[in-house]
Design a protein around this motif. Structure first.
Motif, mmCIF file in Angstrom:
data_model
loop_
_atom_site.group_PDB
_atom_site.id
_atom_site.type_symbol
_atom_site.label_atom_id
_atom_site.label_comp_id
_atom_site.label_asym_id
_atom_site.label_seq_id
_atom_site.Cartn_x
_atom_site.Cartn_y
_atom_site.Cartn_z
ATOM 1 N N TRP A 1 0.719 -1.119 -0.007
ATOM 2 C CA TRP A 1 -0.025 0.083 0.027
ATOM 3 C C TRP A 1 0.925 1.227 -0.105
ATOM 4 O O TRP A 1 2.015 1.373 0.776
ATOM 5 N N ARG B 1 0.670 5.716 -0.608
ATOM 6 C CA ARG B 1 -0.235 6.936 -0.639
ATOM 7 C C ARG B 1 0.398 8.174 -1.074
ATOM 8 O O ARG B 1 1.636 8.235 -1.204
ATOM 9 N N ARG C 1 4.821 9.742 -4.011
ATOM 10 C CA ARG C 1 4.359 8.726 -3.178
ATOM 11 C C ARG C 1 5.091 8.049 -2.297
ATOM 12 O O ARG C 1 6.232 7.709 -2.574
ATOM 13 N N ASP D 1 -3.212 11.995 7.316
ATOM 14 C CA ASP D 1 -3.456 10.718 6.628
ATOM 15 C C ASP D 1 -4.314 10.807 5.237
ATOM 16 O O ASP D 1 -4.540 9.945 4.750
ATOM 17 N N THR E 1 -4.617 9.938 -1.450
ATOM 18 C CA THR E 1 -5.309 8.799 -2.197
ATOM 19 C C THR E 1 -4.122 7.653 -2.002
ATOM 20 O O THR E 1 -3.057 7.671 -1.834
ATOM 21 N N TYR E 2 -4.947 6.689 -1.597
ATOM 22 C CA TYR E 2 -4.041 5.288 -1.300
ATOM 23 C C TYR E 2 -4.132 4.379 -2.392
ATOM 24 O O TYR E 2 -5.217 3.987 -2.887
#
Length: 132
Positions: A36, A38, A45, A90, A93-94
């Motif tokens: 994962w 983000r 990223r 937080d 976009t993940y």
């Protein structure tokens, strides 16, 4: 062809939790790395967490340590990211990504440092917004 599909994004209040899911399908190997990431607009990223299918080790980037958990749901064939104690930092976009070439050693062991450039197969991204 390998397909990666994320789900679970949405809005959440500060201090809340959110669970993201990632399904990797298609011509996958028996064991591979799923991670994962983000990204916030205008920033690079960053790696959140990684997991090598079939292994127990987990890699967590600094933003995730102590708050996020990456897990493999064999029944759903998904790699989930459980996020807790969320704050506005937080918001991002993940993305979920898979690599058939990254080794277990470089994916999720204590020596690992998986980077976005290590991954070829990407999902479309799911937005997580933390706000009151």
């Amino acid at each position: 062809r390998v397909q990666v599909v994320e789900s679970g994004g949405g809005s959440v209040e500060p201090g809340g939790s959110r669970r993201l899911s990632c399904v990797v399908s298609g011509s996958t190997d028996n064991a591979y790395c799923v991670a994962w990431f983000r990204q916030v607009s205008g920033r690079e990223r960053e790696t959140v967490a990684a997991f090598y299918v079939g292994q127990r080790d987990r890699y967590y980037g600094d933003p995730a340590k102590g708050r996020f958990t990456i897990s493999h749901d064999k029944a759903k064939n998904s790699v989930d990211l459980q996020m807790s104690s969320l704050n506005q930092d937080d918001t991002a976009t993940y993305y979920c990504a898979a690599s058939m070439s990254l080794s277990y050693f470089d994916c999720s062991t204590s020596h690992a440092n998986p980077e976005p450039t290590d991954f070829f197969y990407w999902g479309q991204g799911t937005q997580v917004t933390v706000s009151s």
